[in-house]
Design a protein around this motif. Sequence first.
Motif, PDB file in Angstrom:
ATOM      1  N   HIS A 132      66.061  40.513  61.417  1.00 52.31           N
ATOM      2  CA  HIS A 132      64.706  40.131  61.008  1.00 52.31           C
ATOM      3  C   HIS A 132      63.780  41.330  61.137  1.00 52.31           C
ATOM      4  O   HIS A 132      63.871  42.093  62.099  1.00 52.31           O
ATOM      5  N   TYR A 172      73.322  37.310  58.764  1.00 53.72           N
ATOM      6  CA  TYR A 172      72.237  36.541  58.156  1.00 53.72           C
ATOM      7  C   TYR A 172      70.919  37.295  58.353  1.00 53.72           C
ATOM      8  O   TYR A 172      70.694  37.885  59.416  1.00 53.72           O
ATOM      9  N   SER A 174      66.495  37.418  57.534  1.00 49.55           N
ATOM     10  CA  SER A 174      65.273  36.703  57.166  1.00 49.55           C
ATOM     11  C   SER A 174      64.776  37.241  55.828  1.00 49.55           C
ATOM     12  O   SER A 174      65.224  38.293  55.354  1.00 49.55           O
ATOM     13  N   GLU A 175      63.806  36.559  55.263  1.00 51.27           N
ATOM     14  CA  GLU A 175      63.248  37.008  53.990  1.00 51.27           C
ATOM     15  C   GLU A 175      62.526  38.354  54.142  1.00 51.27           C
ATOM     16  O   GLU A 175      62.583  39.206  53.264  1.00 51.27           O
ATOM     17  N   GLN A 178      65.121  40.946  53.991  1.00 54.86           N
ATOM     18  CA  GLN A 178      65.695  41.013  52.648  1.00 54.86           C
ATOM     19  C   GLN A 178      64.760  41.749  51.692  1.00 54.86           C
ATOM     20  O   GLN A 178      65.193  42.595  50.908  1.00 54.86           O
ATOM     21  N   LYS A 179      63.469  41.468  51.777  1.00 59.03           N
ATOM     22  CA  LYS A 179      62.504  42.089  50.860  1.00 59.03           C
ATOM     23  C   LYS A 179      62.479  43.600  51.048  1.00 59.03           C
ATOM     24  O   LYS A 179      62.355  44.356  50.090  1.00 59.03           O
ATOM     25  N   GLU A 182      66.239  45.090  49.965  1.00 56.15           N
ATOM     26  CA  GLU A 182      66.733  44.753  48.637  1.00 56.15           C
ATOM     27  C   GLU A 182      66.849  46.019  47.768  1.00 56.15           C
ATOM     28  O   GLU A 182      65.994  46.880  47.833  1.00 56.15           O
ATOM     29  N   PHE A 189      71.226  34.356  48.537  1.00 53.15           N
ATOM     30  CA  PHE A 189      70.236  33.415  49.070  1.00 53.15           C
ATOM     31  C   PHE A 189      70.949  32.126  49.466  1.00 53.15           C
ATOM     32  O   PHE A 189      71.643  31.523  48.645  1.00 53.15           O
ATOM     33  N   ARG A 192      66.863  27.225  52.122  1.00 50.34           N
ATOM     34  CA  ARG A 192      66.017  27.121  53.313  1.00 50.34           C
ATOM     35  C   ARG A 192      66.740  26.316  54.368  1.00 50.34           C
ATOM     36  O   ARG A 192      67.415  25.326  54.046  1.00 50.34           O
ATOM     37  N   PRO A 203      63.625  30.439  54.565  1.00 52.13           N
ATOM     38  CA  PRO A 203      64.628  30.966  53.641  1.00 52.13           C
ATOM     39  C   PRO A 203      65.605  31.902  54.376  1.00 52.13           C
ATOM     40  O   PRO A 203      65.178  32.710  55.191  1.00 52.13           O
ATOM     41  N   TYR A 205      69.080  34.508  54.075  1.00 52.13           N
ATOM     42  CA  TYR A 205      69.910  35.330  53.190  1.00 52.13           C
ATOM     43  C   TYR A 205      71.145  35.786  53.939  1.00 52.13           C
ATOM     44  O   TYR A 205      71.089  36.054  55.136  1.00 52.13           O
ATOM     45  N   ASP A 470      52.711  39.613  44.264  1.00 52.46           N
ATOM     46  CA  ASP A 470      53.537  38.685  45.049  1.00 52.46           C
ATOM     47  C   ASP A 470      52.692  37.589  45.686  1.00 52.46           C
ATOM     48  O   ASP A 470      53.137  36.457  45.823  1.00 52.46           O
TER      49      ASP A 470
END
Length: 532
Positions: A132, A172, A174-175, A178-179, A182, A189, A192, A203, A205, A470
Motif C-alpha cells: 500500500h 495484493y 491497494s489502489e 496500483q495507480k 501502473e 483488478f 472490491r 478495490p 489488485y 481523475d
Amino acid sequence: MLCFACQSTIGADDNWCAQCGAAVAKRVDPDSEQRFVTILRADVVDSTGLVADLDPEEAVSRLEPALAAMRGAVRQFGGIVSKELGDGLAAVFGAPIADDNHAPLACHAAIELVRRVAGLGDPGLQVRVGLHSGRVVAYMVASEYSKVYEIGGAAQHLAARLEAAAEPNQVYASEACQKLAEGNVQFEFLGRRQLKGFSEALPIYRVTGATDVSSWRVRRARSVARFVNRLNEIALLRRLAQDAGPNRQTALLIGDPGIGKSRLVHEFVDELTREGWLPFHAECSPNLQGAPFSTLKALMLSILEGTAADTDGLTSLTGIQRSAIDAVLDRPISDPEWGELEPHARGRAISEASCAILESLVVRRRTVILIEDLHWIDRASETVMAALASLQVPGLLVLLTSRPIGIPDWVARCNAEIAALRSLGEDAGREMLDDILGRSANMADLKSRVVLHTASVPLFIEEVCRSLKDRGVLRGHWGDLALARPVGELGIPSSIQGVIAARLDRISKEERSLLQIAAALGPIRQNLCCAM
Ligand SMILES: Nc1ncnc2c1ncn2[C@@H]1O[C@H](COP(=O)(O)OP(=O)(O)O)[C@@H](O)[C@H]1O
Ligand SMILES: [Mg+2]
C-alpha cells in the motif's frame, strides 16, 4: 502505547513493561516526519501450523531461510525492513530517503520476494504479500538494544490487511499503489472487498508481473502536449552533432526528475534518425542497479535490434570477445577459455568487444548513442560506458542524462558538454496547457493557476491536470477539456509527491524547516515551487 517486545499495553509514564520487563522504547528523534511511501508486508502462510511440532530452535531454523529471502528481496530494491515479525516482515520504500519510484520498486521487491522463497525448495513455505502507498509518520525509536526506524499511521494497517487477504504466493496491492506503479507493473483488478477494520469495501489488485518499462516509456504513452521550448539546448546538441563529424562528441544533460530530460533527448534523437543517423539507446533503471551489466546489455540489445544483425555480422570479434558479448547478453558460452579468465580479464574483454562493435558501426553511418539516467547505472557497466563515451572516432555522438545527484565520476573525463535543464518558463508552460486543456476562454484562470502552482515543471503540469481529470473537475478529452465544477485546491498529486520529497531531501534540515514555515505562512501556500 504497546511494548515493542510482547505487544502488551504500557502506561505513558512507565519505563519498563510490566508484562515482560523490556525497557520502554523512546523516540530519539522528536521531529518525526510525514512521508509518502509504499509499505510492504509479507509473511509465511500458516507459519504456526508449520512449526507446531518443532521445538523453538527448530522452528526458528525452519522459518529463517524464508525471512532471509524476504530481507534480501527488500534490500535488492532499496527498501528498508522496519519490523521483523518472526514469520514475516514490514518494509518501507521511499524513506528515510525519499524516492519517487517507491511504488514500482516495492512491487518489484514483492515479486522477487515470492520468487526467492519459492526458490528455497521447501514446498511447505509459502508467502503472501500486501502493498500500500500512503502517508505515514516515520521516526527513529531507541529501545534498550537497538534503534528501529518506525513507521506509524493507518497505511500500515491496510498493507497488513492486504497481506492477510492474499492467496499463497500472491501479492495484493491497494489502489493507491496500483495507480503509482501502473505501466511499470501489471495488475489484475480483483474487485472490491471488505477488509477487517475498514468500513467501506476497498478495490484490490493482484500484481501479475513487472516489466522493466522505463518511466519515459510510460510517460510517452500518456503525453499529450507538443514539444515546447528548449531552443538553447537543441541548439547546443545541434552544434555537437555537427562537430561529431570529425570526432566523437559527448553531451550530459542534468536535471531533476520530471524536468524534461527524456523528452528533450528523444525529440532530438528522432530528428537525427530522420536525417540518417543510427540511434542506439539504453536506460539505467533503479530496479536493475544491482544487476551487473544491465545497462550494457540494454545497449547491446538495442544495437543488435537496430542493425538487424548478430555481432559477427557487425565486426570480426575474437573468440574471447564473442564470449564476452554472450556473457553480457546472458547467452550460454561454450568457450572453455572464457571459463578460465579472471574477472578482471573478463571485464577487459567485455569492454574491448563493446568498443570494437561500436567502432565498426560508426565507420558505416553516423551514430548516436543515448544513455539515460546515468545516476542509476550498474557498476559493472560503468567502466564499459566510460570507454565507449571516450572513443576517439569520427561520426559518434554520445548523449547522457542524469539527475544532479549520482553523476558518475568518469563523465568528467570524457570531455562532455554539460547542460543543466531548468523548468520550462511561463510561456512554454502555457503552451503545454493549451495542448492539454484546450483553448476555451474560461480555462484562462485555471491555466494561470497551474503555471504558478507547478512553476512550469512539465511533469507537474501534466500530473496536476491528470489529477483534476481523475477527480472529475475536468471532463472531456485531452486537448478539449471543460470545467465540470469549480476547481478548488489544485493539490499535489500522489504521483509527484515522491519527486518533490526527493528534492526536499537534498537540502539541510534547517532549510527544510524554513520552507515549512514559509509554506504555512503565505499566499504561496499551495505553490509547488516552494518545494524547489
Ligand atoms: N519541452 C517539453 N514540451 C512538452 N512536454 C514536455 C517537455 N518536457 C517534458 N515534457 C513532458 O513532461 C513529462 C516529464 O518529462 P520527462 O522527459 O519524462 O522528464 P525526465 O526525463 O527529466 O524525468 C513527460 O510526459 C514529457 O512528455
Ligand atoms: Mg527520464
